[in-house]
Design an enzyme around this catalytic site. Structure first.
Site, mmCIF file in Angstrom:
data_model
loop_
_atom_site.group_PDB
_atom_site.id
_atom_site.type_symbol
_atom_site.label_atom_id
_atom_site.label_comp_id
_atom_site.label_asym_id
_atom_site.label_seq_id
_atom_site.Cartn_x
_atom_site.Cartn_y
_atom_site.Cartn_z
ATOM 1 C CD GLN A 132 -2.982 -1.140 2.214
ATOM 2 O OE1 GLN A 132 -3.053 -0.222 3.042
ATOM 3 N NE2 GLN A 132 -3.753 -2.212 2.307
ATOM 4 C CB THR B 164 -1.917 -0.386 -4.480
ATOM 5 O OG1 THR B 164 -1.770 -0.917 -3.151
ATOM 6 C CG2 THR B 164 -1.422 -1.402 -5.495
ATOM 7 C CD GLU B 165 -4.709 1.278 -0.109
ATOM 8 O OE1 GLU B 165 -4.798 1.918 0.967
ATOM 9 O OE2 GLU B 165 -5.281 0.191 -0.289
ATOM 10 C CG LEU B 166 3.239 6.734 -2.585
ATOM 11 C CD1 LEU B 166 4.033 6.140 -1.434
ATOM 12 C CD2 LEU B 166 4.114 6.817 -3.842
#
Length: 341
Positions: A229, A258-260
């Site tokens: 993430q 994916t969720e930086l």
């Protein structure tokens, strides 16, 4: 550790004039630069943001991939058993398709944001059936429109053991393999990822994630990749992140960030901005140097819609654009890194 912190701060200080925020329309879009390096550069979005013109102007210009932050989760898509609502997810998919953006599905099975009716199922057979039906219906609906799914989200605790979620309590660890197999059966072309936070570097959690991924592959479970993430804190990027990514790639798995976001203690200062810029460089470079890293997604790109302030009180300013859609030094840092600087 002390020496490493000094190095990071020194690097941030050196970046201070170099990464002064510049207009975001000054050069090649970030998504184009990433594509030239064989990666995608995405943004987490939701339907409420699509009416914000300053926001969508940046979204349309800079990104070549999107992930619905909430609109495809269980509570949004099946709030009552057997009653599916794809309206919000469909709107995001249509928006992306009109702009030639790829869509990452998020997320099929997660202990959080699961409706009360799911959590209240105590009979293992009934919960198994509900899980398989939900995964099958969602992946079938979006077959051909979603290039990859975060199939199971956050299945581990901080020590790398299985999270004691209601799925685990009633189905045991097999619920993970069940979800992946159902997703593959419904959409053979979509890439299927295991998603986790706090496992970016070498630690107990990433060891647990590695062992889980390896065991799933040994069982023939259709696991294609691991989604790290990337919810980070300024000045605390793991020095062994690339090494960690490489061991998963060595299993034959793809990697994605994916969720930086990179949060800071508030208030925001110039020094913190420069440290954040240095940290974004480290994150982007980690993906660039690992061939099996497919790309990065910001969660999201503007402080106006960041989840950080309500997730971590007294922290925020985690994204490359501020709440007024003005670029920060982090934007220029990302631009320079993707450009080969």
């Amino acid at each position: 550790m002390r020496g490493r912190t000094v190095t990071l701060i020194t690097a941030a200080a050196m970046l201070a004039g170099l990464f002064a925020a510049t207009p975001a329309d000054a050069g090649t879009p970030l998504g184009t630069l990433a594509a030239q390096r064989g990666k995608h550069f995405g943004a987490g979005i939701d339907v409420g943001q699509l009416t914000d013109v300053p926001y969508t102007t940046i979204l349309d210009r800079e990104f070549n991939a999107v992930t619905p932050m909430d609109s495809m989760k269980w509570d949004a898509t099946e709030p009552m058993r057997g009653q599916f609502n794809y309206t919000r997810g469909d709107r995001i998919v249509a928006y992306a398709q009109q702009r030639n953006m790829i869509v990452r599905g998020h997320t099929l099975v997660w202990h959080s944001q699961a409706p009360a009716w799911v959590q209240s199922i105590t009979n293992p057979t009934m919960l198994y059936d509900a899980l398989v039906n939900h995964v099958t219906r969602l992946t079938t609906h979006y077959r051909g429109a979603v290039y990859a799914w975060n199939v199971v989200n956050e299945p581990l605790d901080a020590n790398g053991a299985y999270r004691n979620s209601f799925f685990y309590q009633r189905l045991g660890p097999s619920y993970i393999a069940t979800a992946f197999r159902a997703a593959r059966a419904a959409d053979p072309a979509a890439k299927l990822y295991l998603s986790e936070f706090g496992a970016e570097g070498l630690n107990a959690k990433s060891d647990g994630l590695y062992n889980l991924a390896r065991s799933l592959l040994a069982e023939g479970v259709p696991l294609d990749g691991v989604a790290f993430q990337g919810h980070m804190v300024i000045g605390q990027i793991p020095a062994d992140m690339v090494q960690n990514f490489q061991r998963f790639a060595a299993l034959g798995l793809d990697i994605a960030i994916t969720e930086l976001d990179v949060r800071m203690p508030l208030p925001r200062t110039a020094a913190k901005d420069n440290q954040q810029a240095a940290d974004y460089i480290t994150m982007v470079r980690a993906c660039l140097v690992v061939p099996r890293c497919k790309g990065l997604t910001l969660w999201t790109f503007s402080d106006k819609y960041s989840i950080i302030p309500w997730t971590f009180p007294s922290q925020g300013a985690a994204t490359p654009w501020d709440a007024n859609m003005q670029p920060k030094p982090a934007y220029s840092a990302i631009y320079s890194t993707l450009s080969g600087g």
